[in-house]
Design a protein around this motif. Structure first.
Motif, mmCIF file in Angstrom:
data_model
loop_
_atom_site.group_PDB
_atom_site.id
_atom_site.type_symbol
_atom_site.label_atom_id
_atom_site.label_comp_id
_atom_site.label_asym_id
_atom_site.label_seq_id
_atom_site.Cartn_x
_atom_site.Cartn_y
_atom_site.Cartn_z
ATOM 1 N N CYS A 88 0.828 -1.211 0.000
ATOM 2 C CA CYS A 88 0.000 0.000 0.000
ATOM 3 C C CYS A 88 0.861 1.259 0.000
ATOM 4 C CB CYS A 88 -0.953 -0.010 1.188
ATOM 5 S SG CYS A 88 -2.226 -1.286 1.051
ATOM 6 N N SER A 89 1.893 1.263 0.787
ATOM 7 C CA SER A 89 2.766 2.424 0.887
ATOM 8 C C SER A 89 3.549 2.661 -0.402
ATOM 9 C CB SER A 89 3.720 2.241 2.064
ATOM 10 O OG SER A 89 4.664 3.274 2.110
ATOM 11 N N GLN A 90 4.143 1.633 -0.925
ATOM 12 C CA GLN A 90 4.999 1.760 -2.111
ATOM 13 C C GLN A 90 4.220 2.183 -3.360
ATOM 14 O OE1 GLN A 90 8.333 1.641 -2.519
ATOM 15 N NE2 GLN A 90 8.053 2.061 -4.680
ATOM 16 N N PHE A 91 3.002 1.658 -3.503
ATOM 17 C CA PHE A 91 2.262 1.869 -4.740
ATOM 18 C C PHE A 91 1.029 2.768 -4.565
ATOM 19 C CE2 PHE A 91 4.304 -2.368 -5.194
ATOM 20 C CZ PHE A 91 5.182 -2.036 -6.215
ATOM 21 N N ASN A 92 0.892 3.431 -3.408
ATOM 22 C CA ASN A 92 -0.261 4.297 -3.127
ATOM 23 C C ASN A 92 -1.586 3.562 -3.311
ATOM 24 O OD1 ASN A 92 1.275 6.639 -2.533
ATOM 25 N ND2 ASN A 92 1.569 6.961 -4.719
ATOM 26 N N VAL A 93 -1.641 2.351 -2.755
ATOM 27 C CA VAL A 93 -2.819 1.502 -2.892
ATOM 28 C C VAL A 93 -3.726 1.689 -1.681
ATOM 29 C CG1 VAL A 93 -3.593 -0.914 -2.950
ATOM 30 C CG2 VAL A 93 -1.668 -0.178 -4.350
ATOM 31 N N ASN A 94 -5.001 1.733 -1.952
ATOM 32 C CA ASN A 94 -6.025 1.816 -0.919
ATOM 33 C C ASN A 94 -6.057 0.467 -0.184
ATOM 34 O OD1 ASN A 94 -8.446 1.787 0.495
ATOM 35 N ND2 ASN A 94 -9.651 2.608 -1.185
ATOM 36 N N GLY A 131 -13.809 -0.113 -3.049
ATOM 37 C CA GLY A 131 -13.173 1.196 -3.112
ATOM 38 C C GLY A 131 -12.248 1.317 -4.310
ATOM 39 N N ASP A 132 -11.620 2.472 -4.406
ATOM 40 C CA ASP A 132 -10.673 2.727 -5.490
ATOM 41 C C ASP A 132 -9.378 1.976 -5.218
ATOM 42 O OD1 ASP A 132 -12.414 4.471 -6.796
ATOM 43 O OD2 ASP A 132 -11.650 6.210 -5.709
ATOM 44 N N ILE A 133 -8.703 1.590 -6.281
ATOM 45 C CA ILE A 133 -7.435 0.877 -6.120
ATOM 46 C C ILE A 133 -6.369 1.794 -5.546
ATOM 47 C CG2 ILE A 133 -5.578 -0.321 -7.340
ATOM 48 C CD1 ILE A 133 -7.673 -1.259 -9.366
ATOM 49 N N PHE A 134 -6.271 2.993 -6.086
ATOM 50 C CA PHE A 134 -5.217 3.908 -5.684
ATOM 51 C C PHE A 134 -5.768 5.033 -4.817
ATOM 52 C CE2 PHE A 134 -3.806 1.983 -9.674
ATOM 53 C CZ PHE A 134 -2.618 1.425 -9.249
ATOM 54 N N ILE A 135 -4.904 5.629 -4.001
ATOM 55 C CA ILE A 135 -5.334 6.670 -3.070
ATOM 56 C C ILE A 135 -4.792 8.049 -3.438
ATOM 57 C CG2 ILE A 135 -5.739 5.174 -1.085
ATOM 58 C CD1 ILE A 135 -2.952 5.997 -0.079
ATOM 59 N N GLU A 136 -4.520 8.248 -4.703
ATOM 60 C CA GLU A 136 -3.996 9.541 -5.136
ATOM 61 C C GLU A 136 -4.888 10.688 -4.697
ATOM 62 O OE1 GLU A 136 -1.034 10.423 -6.517
ATOM 63 O OE2 GLU A 136 -0.578 8.342 -6.067
ATOM 64 N N ASN A 137 -6.201 10.540 -4.871
ATOM 65 C CA ASN A 137 -7.098 11.625 -4.490
ATOM 66 C C ASN A 137 -7.014 11.926 -3.007
ATOM 67 O OD1 ASN A 137 -7.970 12.207 -7.045
ATOM 68 N ND2 ASN A 137 -9.780 10.927 -6.930
ATOM 69 N N GLU A 138 -6.908 10.901 -2.191
ATOM 70 C CA GLU A 138 -6.795 11.131 -0.752
ATOM 71 C C GLU A 138 -5.544 11.930 -0.433
ATOM 72 O OE1 GLU A 138 -7.297 7.693 1.745
ATOM 73 O OE2 GLU A 138 -8.843 6.896 0.422
ATOM 74 N N LYS A 139 -4.445 11.623 -1.086
ATOM 75 C CA LYS A 139 -3.209 12.364 -0.862
ATOM 76 C C LYS A 139 -3.362 13.812 -1.304
ATOM 77 C CE LYS A 139 0.282 8.846 -0.694
ATOM 78 N NZ LYS A 139 1.629 8.500 -1.051
ATOM 79 N N LYS A 140 -4.030 14.023 -2.425
ATOM 80 C CA LYS A 140 -4.248 15.381 -2.909
ATOM 81 C C LYS A 140 -5.128 16.162 -1.942
ATOM 82 C CE LYS A 140 -3.660 14.278 -7.783
ATOM 83 N NZ LYS A 140 -4.325 14.148 -9.090
ATOM 84 N N TYR A 141 -6.179 15.537 -1.437
ATOM 85 C CA TYR A 141 -7.037 16.204 -0.459
ATOM 86 C C TYR A 141 -6.238 16.582 0.784
ATOM 87 C CZ TYR A 141 -11.200 14.545 -3.012
ATOM 88 O OH TYR A 141 -12.145 14.297 -3.964
ATOM 89 N N ASP A 142 -5.465 15.629 1.280
ATOM 90 C CA ASP A 142 -4.662 15.892 2.468
ATOM 91 C C ASP A 142 -3.703 17.048 2.233
ATOM 92 O OD1 ASP A 142 -5.927 13.824 3.781
ATOM 93 O OD2 ASP A 142 -4.278 12.400 3.556
ATOM 94 N N GLU A 143 -3.045 17.045 1.087
ATOM 95 C CA GLU A 143 -2.090 18.111 0.772
ATOM 96 C C GLU A 143 -2.796 19.457 0.693
ATOM 97 O OE1 GLU A 143 1.351 19.236 -2.506
ATOM 98 O OE2 GLU A 143 -0.037 17.607 -2.946
#
Length: 109
Positions: free
Chosen positions: A49-55, A64-76
């Motif tokens: 999960c950490s290496q590949f930004n996986v949910n 859910g979504d495979i990747f958590i890119e949106n979550e990282k963008k929201y957090d940022e």
């Protein structure tokens, strides 16, 4: 979870050896993980999960979504927003609304 690890690896266009190297394992460990019924350690789940930004919820359950890119963008975005003065927060909100209007006008045409 075994089939989702295989699916993830294929989505990332990685062979087992390359996938393994990215999370600090050997190819045989990935081969084992991808076999139905094989157990996967908590550490390996976290590393994937950490290496590949996986949910993690997707990896464990398939929901859910495979990747958590949106979550990282929201957090940022929210971390930046919280650091701004109230005046600049208002400006950021107005700018975001303007961008949304521009996007909507372009998609209509």
């Amino acid at each position: 979870m075994n089939s989702r690890i295989r699916e993830l690896r294929k989505i990332l266009n990685l062979n087992q050896k390359d996938f393994a190297q990215k999370i600090g394992l050997k190819q045989g460990a990935i081969s084992y993980m991808e076999k139905n019924g094989s157990t996967i350690t908590e550490q390996n789940i976290k590393n994937i999960c950490s290496q590949f930004n996986v949910n993690e919820k997707w990896l464990r359950t398939g929901f859910g979504d495979i990747f958590i890119e949106n979550e990282k963008k929201y957090d940022e975005l929210f971390n930046i927003f919280e650091k701004l003065s109230p005046v600049l927060q208002d400006y950021l909100i107005k700018t975001a609304k303007d961008l949304l209007d521009i996007q909507e006008k372009k998609s209509i045409k």
